[in-house]
Design an enzyme around this catalytic site. Sequence first.
Site, PDB file in Angstrom:
ATOM      1  N   SER A 153       4.295  16.849  -4.071  1.00 62.56           N
ATOM      2  CA  SER A 153       3.044  16.098  -3.986  1.00 62.56           C
ATOM      3  C   SER A 153       1.971  16.813  -4.823  1.00 62.56           C
ATOM      4  O   SER A 153       2.214  17.147  -5.976  1.00 62.56           O
ATOM      5  CB  SER A 153       2.609  15.950  -2.529  1.00 62.56           C
ATOM      6  OG  SER A 153       1.518  15.056  -2.420  1.00 62.56           O
ATOM      7  N   ASP A 209       6.412   4.735  -3.983  1.00 60.29           N
ATOM      8  CA  ASP A 209       5.544   5.777  -3.432  1.00 60.29           C
ATOM      9  C   ASP A 209       4.136   5.210  -3.261  1.00 60.29           C
ATOM     10  O   ASP A 209       3.536   4.694  -4.213  1.00 60.29           O
ATOM     11  CB  ASP A 209       5.523   6.974  -4.385  1.00 60.29           C
ATOM     12  CG  ASP A 209       4.829   8.192  -3.807  1.00 60.29           C
ATOM     13  OD1 ASP A 209       3.828   8.018  -3.081  1.00 60.29           O
ATOM     14  OD2 ASP A 209       5.267   9.311  -4.081  1.00 60.29           O
ATOM     15  N   HIS A 266       6.779   8.465  -0.221  1.00 59.70           N
ATOM     16  CA  HIS A 266       6.134   9.701  -0.657  1.00 59.70           C
ATOM     17  C   HIS A 266       6.764  10.883   0.073  1.00 59.70           C
ATOM     18  O   HIS A 266       6.559  11.087   1.267  1.00 59.70           O
ATOM     19  CB  HIS A 266       4.636   9.640  -0.361  1.00 59.70           C
ATOM     20  CG  HIS A 266       3.867  10.807  -0.899  1.00 59.70           C
ATOM     21  ND1 HIS A 266       3.690  11.013  -2.253  1.00 59.70           N
ATOM     22  CD2 HIS A 266       3.246  11.846  -0.278  1.00 59.70           C
ATOM     23  CE1 HIS A 266       2.984  12.106  -2.441  1.00 59.70           C
ATOM     24  NE2 HIS A 266       2.712  12.645  -1.262  1.00 59.70           N
TER      25      HIS A 266
END
Length: 352
Positions: free
Chosen positions: A219, A287, A316
């Site tokens: 991330s 995502d 995600h």
Amino acid sequence: MLGIISLQGLTRDLSLYLENQVRVGLFGSGVGLSLVLGFGAAYACYYLSVIAKKPQLVIGGEAFCCFLKQHCPALTETYYPTLWCWEGRVQTLLRPFITVKPLVHYNNELIKTADGGQISLDWFNNDGNAIYPDASVRPTILLLPGLTGTSRESYILHMVTHSEGLGYRCVVFNNRGVAGEDLLTPRTYCAANTEDLETVIQHVHNMYPDAPLMAAGVSMGGHRAILEKQFDIANIMKAKSIREFDRRFTSVMFGYPTIDHYYKDASPCHRVKSIEIPVLCLNAVDDVFSPGHAIPVECAKQNPNVALVLTSYGGHIGFLEGIWPRQQTYMDRVFKQFVQAIFEHGNEIYNM
């Protein structure tokens, strides 16, 4: 493939169960059985034809492409998202609750920064392993957690566990103000600033100058009292979106004239063309934070050092697969195969 075997086994077991229930009079007639079997067959066909797909592999260089296909089989195999939660938002929300948290013991180290701040590093040295008994040359992986993430996130713990089996050392970079550490200066971190990361990389390299080093980020990878001296925290906390929070806080903290200047500076599409070492990026098209339309595919095609692996589903940091995905995700498999390939066969990329 494991996913196909599991799906076929599930269908077979369901059919046997339903046939048995018909015998004991649960359905009372063959109508209920026909409906259930029809629905199951339709869902199986939809799953296999629409959901289960091979990831899209975008690579600008033929050498890197051949290297990945040879050493990272997960990138060319069909990805089978978990049968009952393949949608992106569901995968994103359920992953932290479904996957187990392996037990990992760290050694913590606090290092100082040039502006008087401190950074917390959690080391997993993997001493005593038989593969790399000499610590001075043991491969090291720098792990970068996501936004507000720490060394205790389940995805980080899984990465450490996989690295342990390969004999590697791990060090987790906890951003300022997280992992329970005091924030000593009125500055946290943002997606565009790499000063703290550069400090950590130099520190790790100085400690083990002869050990190969690579990084894996997930991330994007605070404490209020120190920030209240310079920011209106009450106003910041009223933000209703990430963009509004960045406009009131992040862009101001790092001196950007507007939020658009910050987002432009942080956008990877302006930096992909400058990457000079092999980089593998895994992203699901569904995502919710990094959607498919925002991925710099065309820029990646122009750089032989960049490989994008795009799955149709996964959410995600989700990438759940299998019927009950507690032990390992697709992301874990890609991580393990890629780090092993780079550390043990990395020279092949330049020899091809």
